[in-house]
Motif scaffolding. Structure first.
Motif, PDB file in Angstrom:
ATOM      1  N   ALA A  47       0.852  -1.197   0.000  1.00  0.00           N
ATOM      2  CA  ALA A  47       0.000   0.000   0.000  1.00  0.00           C
ATOM      3  C   ALA A  47       0.884   1.242   0.000  1.00  0.00           C
ATOM      4  CB  ALA A  47      -0.903   0.004   1.235  1.00  0.00           C
ATOM      5  N   MET A  48       0.603   2.161  -0.917  1.00  0.00           N
ATOM      6  CA  MET A  48       1.381   3.392  -1.015  1.00  0.00           C
ATOM      7  C   MET A  48       0.782   4.459  -0.098  1.00  0.00           C
ATOM      8  SD  MET A  48       3.860   2.737  -3.004  1.00  0.00           S
ATOM      9  CE  MET A  48       4.494   4.418  -2.958  1.00  0.00           C
ATOM     10  N   VAL A  49       1.630   5.041   0.734  1.00  0.00           N
ATOM     11  CA  VAL A  49       1.211   6.146   1.593  1.00  0.00           C
ATOM     12  C   VAL A  49       1.545   7.479   0.945  1.00  0.00           C
ATOM     13  CG1 VAL A  49       1.458   7.208   3.872  1.00  0.00           C
ATOM     14  CG2 VAL A  49       1.522   4.706   3.641  1.00  0.00           C
ATOM     15  N   ARG A  50       2.774   7.582   0.421  1.00  0.00           N
ATOM     16  CA  ARG A  50       3.153   8.789  -0.314  1.00  0.00           C
ATOM     17  C   ARG A  50       4.206   8.420  -1.356  1.00  0.00           C
ATOM     18  NH1 ARG A  50       6.086  10.439   4.810  1.00  0.00           N
ATOM     19  NH2 ARG A  50       8.313  10.158   4.360  1.00  0.00           N
ATOM     20  N   GLY A  51       4.328   9.260  -2.360  1.00  0.00           N
ATOM     21  CA  GLY A  51       5.274   8.983  -3.421  1.00  0.00           C
ATOM     22  C   GLY A  51       4.768   7.905  -4.368  1.00  0.00           C
ATOM     23  N   ASP A  52       5.625   7.525  -5.303  1.00  0.00           N
ATOM     24  CA  ASP A  52       5.290   6.500  -6.290  1.00  0.00           C
ATOM     25  C   ASP A  52       6.264   5.339  -6.189  1.00  0.00           C
ATOM     26  OD1 ASP A  52       3.350   8.213  -7.165  1.00  0.00           O
ATOM     27  OD2 ASP A  52       4.434   8.860  -8.958  1.00  0.00           O
ATOM     28  N   ALA A  53       5.839   4.193  -6.714  1.00  0.00           N
ATOM     29  CA  ALA A  53       6.706   3.018  -6.772  1.00  0.00           C
ATOM     30  C   ALA A  53       6.260   2.145  -7.928  1.00  0.00           C
ATOM     31  CB  ALA A  53       6.656   2.232  -5.461  1.00  0.00           C
ATOM     32  N   TRP A  54       7.183   1.355  -8.423  1.00  0.00           N
ATOM     33  CA  TRP A  54       6.886   0.371  -9.463  1.00  0.00           C
ATOM     34  C   TRP A  54       7.015  -1.032  -8.891  1.00  0.00           C
ATOM     35  CZ3 TRP A  54       5.477   1.169 -14.585  1.00  0.00           C
ATOM     36  CH2 TRP A  54       5.535   2.489 -15.047  1.00  0.00           C
ATOM     37  N   ILE A  55       6.069  -1.901  -9.264  1.00  0.00           N
ATOM     38  CA  ILE A  55       6.213  -3.330  -8.986  1.00  0.00           C
ATOM     39  C   ILE A  55       6.484  -4.004 -10.317  1.00  0.00           C
ATOM     40  CG2 ILE A  55       5.118  -5.417  -8.110  1.00  0.00           C
ATOM     41  CD1 ILE A  55       3.521  -3.727  -6.214  1.00  0.00           C
ATOM     42  N   VAL A  56       7.615  -4.676 -10.386  1.00  0.00           N
ATOM     43  CA  VAL A  56       8.072  -5.273 -11.639  1.00  0.00           C
ATOM     44  C   VAL A  56       8.146  -6.787 -11.463  1.00  0.00           C
ATOM     45  CG1 VAL A  56       9.829  -5.259 -13.426  1.00  0.00           C
ATOM     46  CG2 VAL A  56       9.453  -3.197 -12.043  1.00  0.00           C
ATOM     47  N   PRO A  57       7.155  -7.535 -11.970  1.00  0.00           N
ATOM     48  CA  PRO A  57       7.198  -8.997 -11.852  1.00  0.00           C
ATOM     49  C   PRO A  57       8.216  -9.586 -12.823  1.00  0.00           C
ATOM     50  CG  PRO A  57       5.292  -8.348 -13.126  1.00  0.00           C
ATOM     51  CD  PRO A  57       5.945  -7.076 -12.668  1.00  0.00           C
ATOM     52  N   GLU A  58       8.616 -10.824 -12.549  1.00  0.00           N
ATOM     53  CA  GLU A  58       9.553 -11.490 -13.454  1.00  0.00           C
ATOM     54  C   GLU A  58       8.920 -11.688 -14.827  1.00  0.00           C
ATOM     55  OE1 GLU A  58      12.842 -14.847 -12.748  1.00  0.00           O
ATOM     56  OE2 GLU A  58      10.786 -15.616 -12.591  1.00  0.00           O
ATOM     57  N   GLU A  59       7.618 -11.946 -14.831  1.00  0.00           N
ATOM     58  CA  GLU A  59       6.878 -12.071 -16.076  1.00  0.00           C
ATOM     59  C   GLU A  59       5.652 -11.163 -16.009  1.00  0.00           C
ATOM     60  OE1 GLU A  59       5.893 -16.127 -16.710  1.00  0.00           O
ATOM     61  OE2 GLU A  59       7.978 -16.815 -16.809  1.00  0.00           O
ATOM     62  N   GLY A  60       5.294 -10.573 -17.124  1.00  0.00           N
ATOM     63  CA  GLY A  60       4.130  -9.705 -17.167  1.00  0.00           C
ATOM     64  C   GLY A  60       4.511  -8.241 -17.044  1.00  0.00           C
ATOM     65  N   ALA A  61       3.493  -7.391 -17.145  1.00  0.00           N
ATOM     66  CA  ALA A  61       3.702  -5.946 -17.174  1.00  0.00           C
ATOM     67  C   ALA A  61       3.947  -5.388 -15.786  1.00  0.00           C
ATOM     68  CB  ALA A  61       2.489  -5.267 -17.798  1.00  0.00           C
ATOM     69  N   ALA A  62       4.797  -4.370 -15.709  1.00  0.00           N
ATOM     70  CA  ALA A  62       5.033  -3.657 -14.461  1.00  0.00           C
ATOM     71  C   ALA A  62       3.832  -2.775 -14.132  1.00  0.00           C
ATOM     72  CB  ALA A  62       6.298  -2.816 -14.564  1.00  0.00           C
ATOM     73  N   VAL A  63       3.637  -2.512 -12.843  1.00  0.00           N
ATOM     74  CA  VAL A  63       2.516  -1.690 -12.378  1.00  0.00           C
ATOM     75  C   VAL A  63       3.075  -0.539 -11.557  1.00  0.00           C
ATOM     76  CG1 VAL A  63       0.507  -1.628 -10.861  1.00  0.00           C
ATOM     77  CG2 VAL A  63       0.853  -3.586 -12.373  1.00  0.00           C
ATOM     78  N   ARG A  64       2.595   0.668 -11.859  1.00  0.00           N
ATOM     79  CA  ARG A  64       3.018   1.844 -11.097  1.00  0.00           C
ATOM     80  C   ARG A  64       1.969   2.169 -10.041  1.00  0.00           C
ATOM     81  NH1 ARG A  64       5.026   7.680 -13.584  1.00  0.00           N
ATOM     82  NH2 ARG A  64       5.985   8.456 -11.645  1.00  0.00           N
ATOM     83  N   LEU A  65       2.435   2.393  -8.820  1.00  0.00           N
ATOM     84  CA  LEU A  65       1.547   2.721  -7.715  1.00  0.00           C
ATOM     85  C   LEU A  65       1.711   4.176  -7.320  1.00  0.00           C
ATOM     86  CD1 LEU A  65       2.069  -0.379  -5.375  1.00  0.00           C
ATOM     87  CD2 LEU A  65       0.345  -0.059  -7.152  1.00  0.00           C
ATOM     88  N   HIS A  66       0.564   4.816  -7.037  1.00  0.00           N
ATOM     89  CA  HIS A  66       0.527   6.199  -6.588  1.00  0.00           C
ATOM     90  C   HIS A  66      -0.025   6.226  -5.166  1.00  0.00           C
ATOM     91  CE1 HIS A  66       1.343   7.396 -10.712  1.00  0.00           C
ATOM     92  NE2 HIS A  66       0.354   6.595 -11.107  1.00  0.00           N
ATOM     93  N   PRO A  67       0.043   7.359  -4.481  1.00  0.00           N
ATOM     94  CA  PRO A  67      -0.458   7.431  -3.105  1.00  0.00           C
ATOM     95  C   PRO A  67      -1.906   6.932  -2.994  1.00  0.00           C
ATOM     96  CG  PRO A  67       0.796   9.395  -3.604  1.00  0.00           C
ATOM     97  CD  PRO A  67       0.675   8.636  -4.892  1.00  0.00           C
ATOM     98  N   GLY A  68      -2.132   6.050  -2.031  1.00  0.00           N
ATOM     99  CA  GLY A  68      -3.457   5.481  -1.813  1.00  0.00           C
ATOM    100  C   GLY A  68      -3.736   4.223  -2.587  1.00  0.00           C
ATOM    101  N   ASP A  69      -2.904   3.889  -3.571  1.00  0.00           N
ATOM    102  CA  ASP A  69      -3.088   2.660  -4.345  1.00  0.00           C
ATOM    103  C   ASP A  69      -2.668   1.450  -3.509  1.00  0.00           C
ATOM    104  OD1 ASP A  69      -3.706   4.425  -6.342  1.00  0.00           O
ATOM    105  OD2 ASP A  69      -1.979   3.948  -7.608  1.00  0.00           O
ATOM    106  N   VAL A  70      -3.291   0.317  -3.794  1.00  0.00           N
ATOM    107  CA  VAL A  70      -2.959  -0.938  -3.121  1.00  0.00           C
ATOM    108  C   VAL A  70      -2.735  -2.010  -4.179  1.00  0.00           C
ATOM    109  CG1 VAL A  70      -3.704  -2.707  -1.480  1.00  0.00           C
ATOM    110  CG2 VAL A  70      -4.335  -0.314  -1.093  1.00  0.00           C
ATOM    111  N   ALA A  71      -1.673  -2.774  -4.024  1.00  0.00           N
ATOM    112  CA  ALA A  71      -1.375  -3.880  -4.936  1.00  0.00           C
ATOM    113  C   ALA A  71      -1.336  -5.178  -4.155  1.00  0.00           C
ATOM    114  CB  ALA A  71      -0.041  -3.661  -5.642  1.00  0.00           C
ATOM    115  N   ILE A  72      -1.726  -6.260  -4.835  1.00  0.00           N
ATOM    116  CA  ILE A  72      -1.646  -7.607  -4.268  1.00  0.00           C
ATOM    117  C   ILE A  72      -0.806  -8.451  -5.201  1.00  0.00           C
ATOM    118  CG2 ILE A  72      -2.942  -9.703  -3.693  1.00  0.00           C
ATOM    119  CD1 ILE A  72      -5.266  -7.902  -2.874  1.00  0.00           C
TER     120      ILE A  72
END
Length: 318
Positions: A47-72
């Motif tokens: 879960a992003m609190v502030r700033g941005d981050a990328w989740i880069v899986p070994e296979e498949g497309a990367a996902v960019r997270l912004h504040p308030g976004d949640v990834a599983i």
């Protein structure tokens, strides 16, 4: 211990993933930063609190997270969390949360910045929360198998106070705090999954969509709430106000299998999780999930899963 709360057809399946001393961490980072995750955990929430981050899986497309976004992230495959997909990893997280540099040097403690907090700068512009489930049950697998390996729910699609609440609680060290954090992580996971399945194009399992049907949803609720009952199609039909034929036809069409077949799989999934609770006996589990004896449960369990309940118990301890 696997705790299962029988509330309704959806809640009982969503309730499968239960944190028990889950690994929770707040990360505060300044770019450039990159963390290679190789911990083999079956389920992780970011879960992003502030700033941005990328989740880069070994296979498949990367996902960019912004504040308030949640990834599983589902599954044990490797992935990277970074300020940019091109940033080379500086830390590798191994099973058991063992940390090393990319060249294998042990990192006993990763730049501690406070309670459950680490990073490379206390003033870093990026703050993210990570919750890792280290165990996966049979009940939760019925839900999680329907998910993609990586999904993200943007802040704009929901209005939830859970991310800021978890951010506030994660740095506290009060009595019972671990239990509080486990439950908050569960709530955030369930809320995220529910929001994900509500999105257009999300492929929800048939049983999930069936819960909204006034007849089949009621039948699912009864099966989930009380699996120990000696249910029959006739008794379910009587409680839902339709004929046996109508219930069987409607249930099979919406769920994808007949009511009694679904009940058998549900009972055995519950049994598989309950058998791995410390001190549990086959007889006690049989009674809780609707089998008249340990022999009856053992026969059904081995027929469907290829091993006995006791073999399943032993396998769970290794």
């Amino acid at each position: 211990m696997c705790l299962i709360v029988y509330v309704d057809a959806v809640a009982s399946l969503l309730d499968g993933p239960r944190a028990q001393g889950a690994f929770l961490l707040r990360s505060i980072l300044a770019p450039p930063w990159s963390i290679a995750i190789r911990d083999e955990a079956p389920l992780t929430l970011v879960a992003m609190v502030r700033g941005d981050a990328w989740i880069v899986p070994e296979e498949g497309a990367a996902v960019r997270l912004h504040p308030g976004d949640v990834a599983i992230i589902r599954g044990t495959g490797p992935y990277t969390v970074a300020d940019d997909p091109g940033t080379a990893p500086q830390v590798i997280i191994h099973p058991g949360q063992r940390c090393t540099t990319p060249d294998g040097q042990e990192l006993a403690e990763m730049s501690q910045l406070g309670v459950r907090t680490w990073g490379n700068s206390l003033e870093g512009p990026t703050m993210l929360l990570t919750g890792t489930y280290t165990m996966q049950g049979e009940v939760s697998q019925r839900l999680l198998s329907a998910l993609p390996p990586l999904l993200a729910v943007p802040r704009e699609s929901w209005d939830s106070p859970l991310v800021p609440l978890l951010a506030t609680e994660i740095v506290k060290d009060d009595p019972g705090q671990e239990a509080v954090l486990d439950r908050l992580l569960d709530l955030l996971l369930i809320a995220t999954l529910r929001q994900w399945f509500a999105q257009p194009g999300a492929k929800a399992p048939a049983w999930y969509e069936a819960h909204s049907d006034p007849v089949v949803g009621r039948a699912l609720q009864m099966l989930h709430n009380d699996p120990a009952q000696p249910w029959t199609v006739a008794s379910l039909a009587a409680r839902t106000g339709v004929s046996r034929a109508a219930l069987a036809r409607r249930f099979t069409a919406l769920v994808g299998e007949p009511p009694m077949s679904y009940l058998t799989e549900w009972r055995l999934a519950l049994a598989a999780d309950l058998l791995r609770e410390p001190g549990t006996t086959v007889g006690a589990v049989a009674h809780r999930v609707g089998y008249g004896s340990s022999f009856a449960l053992s026969t059904a369990f081995k027929r469907r899963r290829g091993l006995s309940p006791r073999q399943h118990q032993v396998a769970g301890r290794t």
